[in-house]
Structures are given as structure tokens and as C-alpha cells.
Design an enzyme around this catalytic site. Sequence first.
Site, short mmCIF file in Angstrom:
data_model
loop_
_atom_site.label_atom_id
_atom_site.label_comp_id
_atom_site.label_asym_id
_atom_site.label_seq_id
_atom_site.Cartn_x
_atom_site.Cartn_y
_atom_site.Cartn_z
N GLY A 3 0.81 -1.22 0.00
CA GLY A 3 0.00 0.00 0.00
C GLY A 3 0.83 1.26 0.00
N SER A 5 1.42 3.43 -2.43
CA SER A 5 1.12 4.40 -3.49
C SER A 5 0.50 5.68 -2.96
CB SER A 5 0.17 3.78 -4.53
OG SER A 5 -1.07 3.43 -3.92
N ASP A 54 -3.20 -7.86 -5.83
CA ASP A 54 -4.37 -7.63 -5.00
C ASP A 54 -4.20 -8.44 -3.71
OD1 ASP A 54 -6.85 -7.48 -3.78
OD2 ASP A 54 -7.99 -8.11 -5.54
N ASN A 81 1.17 -2.65 5.36
CA ASN A 81 0.43 -1.41 5.58
C ASN A 81 -0.93 -1.36 4.89
OD1 ASN A 81 0.09 1.72 5.80
ND2 ASN A 81 0.20 1.32 3.60
N SER A 134 -5.01 -0.10 13.93
CA SER A 134 -5.76 1.15 14.00
C SER A 134 -6.27 1.32 15.41
CB SER A 134 -6.94 1.09 13.02
OG SER A 134 -7.87 2.13 13.29
N TYR A 147 -14.08 -3.43 10.22
CA TYR A 147 -12.72 -2.88 10.27
C TYR A 147 -12.08 -3.16 11.63
CZ TYR A 147 -9.06 0.65 9.41
OH TYR A 147 -7.85 1.31 9.23
N SER A 148 -12.85 -2.97 12.70
CA SER A 148 -12.33 -3.24 14.04
C SER A 148 -11.98 -4.71 14.21
CB SER A 148 -13.37 -2.83 15.10
OG SER A 148 -13.60 -1.43 15.07
N LYS A 151 -8.70 -5.33 12.20
CA LYS A 151 -7.51 -4.71 12.79
C LYS A 151 -7.15 -5.31 14.15
CE LYS A 151 -6.41 -1.77 9.55
NZ LYS A 151 -5.12 -1.92 8.82
N ILE A 180 -5.59 10.21 11.06
CA ILE A 180 -4.41 10.70 10.35
C ILE A 180 -4.86 11.37 9.06
CG2 ILE A 180 -2.17 10.10 9.36
CD1 ILE A 180 -2.37 9.56 12.38
#
Length: 236
Positions: A3, A5, A54, A81, A134, A147-148, A151, A180
Site C-alpha cells: 500500500g 502508493s 491484490d 500497511n 488502527s 474494520y475493528s 484490525k 491521520i
Amino acid sequence: MTGASKGIGQGAAIMLAQSGFEVVVHYHSDVEGAHQTKHVIEENGGKASLIQFDLQDRAACHVKLNTEIAQNGAFYAVVNNAGICQDAPFPAMEDEMWDRVIQTNLDGFYNVLKPCVMPMIQLRKGGRIVTLASVSGVAGNKGQVNYSAAKSGIIGATKALALELAKRKITVNCVAPGLIETDMIKDLEYKDEIEKHIPMRRAGKVEEVASVINFLCSNAASYITRQVISVNGGLI
């Protein structure tokens, strides 16, 4: 560096190159951003190459990484990342939103690190692995159950892998950013409201996360492993 880019990945890749690392810049679809990262690194006297796959495609990850390692040798440092979020209240969350976030973020941990770890061990020179979690993975966050989950899974996997690799002098640590300033929060609703809950009253900068990643990849961090380092302005 997966990641690399844009955002934190791009900032960390540039900083690592400045520290003397030859950086393999990974991207999925952002070709322009990846070339920009490579250009900045080379413009400042560093070395960089590109790799594309991917994170959800295990076979493609393994083929590309095995080929890279066969051609150029094992990685000394791997920074995992890359990640995505697709937020929604849990009752309204669609199956695809759950699957894509888990497969990219959590399965990506396995898909990237599995082909990299054994060559690192066989190199017998130690190494560094840094994963990105995160604040959501540490404390949970409403609207981000998927997401939680991903992570926090990365945090658990990082701690377990650190135990396995410690005697090989390969450190494994996790960086857990808060809010961020990246494209991910550019259109974030209630950003100002969230900042009020951050003791430092602002979002963090990419460089502030990148510098921690850079440190964890350095010789100075040789006795730090199995840790989660939060970069969140005191949010938790």
C-alpha cells in the site's frame, strides 16, 4: 511496503528509502501513485522498484512475492500497511462489506507474510516485520465492526508471530494510528467533532506515523518486539 502508493504507506516508503533501505513499492490499482512514490525515492538518491498484486488474491500474492524473493533475495523488513475500510452500522452492513474488509486487511496479513517469513529465517540475519492496525482495532469504533474485527485480528496475529520469530532475531510489531490526515478521512463526516475528543485537538500527520515505522525497522529497535505502538494524539 504494501500500500505504498499513497498516504501512510507512501510516506513510510520514502522515509525508509532515506534511511538506506531499497524499497519494493507495492500497489494494487493506483499505478500513478506508485510511480510517484518511486520517483520521489529515486529523486532523493534512493532505490525503489514496483510490485503489483491484490491483497485478497492469495495465489497472486504468493506468485509475485516468491518471484521477487527468488530474483532479489529475502526481504530484511516487511511493512504490511495496505488496507481498506467500508463503514456502516452493523445492522445495515452488507455481506460484501464484511468480506472485502476482512479479506483485504486480515487475510492480507497471511497472504503477504506467509511467502516472506521462511526466506527471512533462512537468511539468518534477523529482520523486521511491521504491521498496521488502527485505534479501531485497539478500542473498537461504531460503524466499523468489520474494520475493528480485522484490525484487532492483526494485533493478535502480530503478537503471536512475534513469539514465534523472536529467537530468530526477527522483530514483529504493530503500529496503530488514530485519525491521520490521509485520503481515507478526507471526506469523513464529523471529522471536526472527532478531533474534539483527541487530547491534542488535531489529526496526526503521515510523517508522524511513518517515523514510528521507520524506527521499528531500524537497528535501534532491535530489542522491541510484540508491541502495539499507538500514534493517536492521546485518543486512548
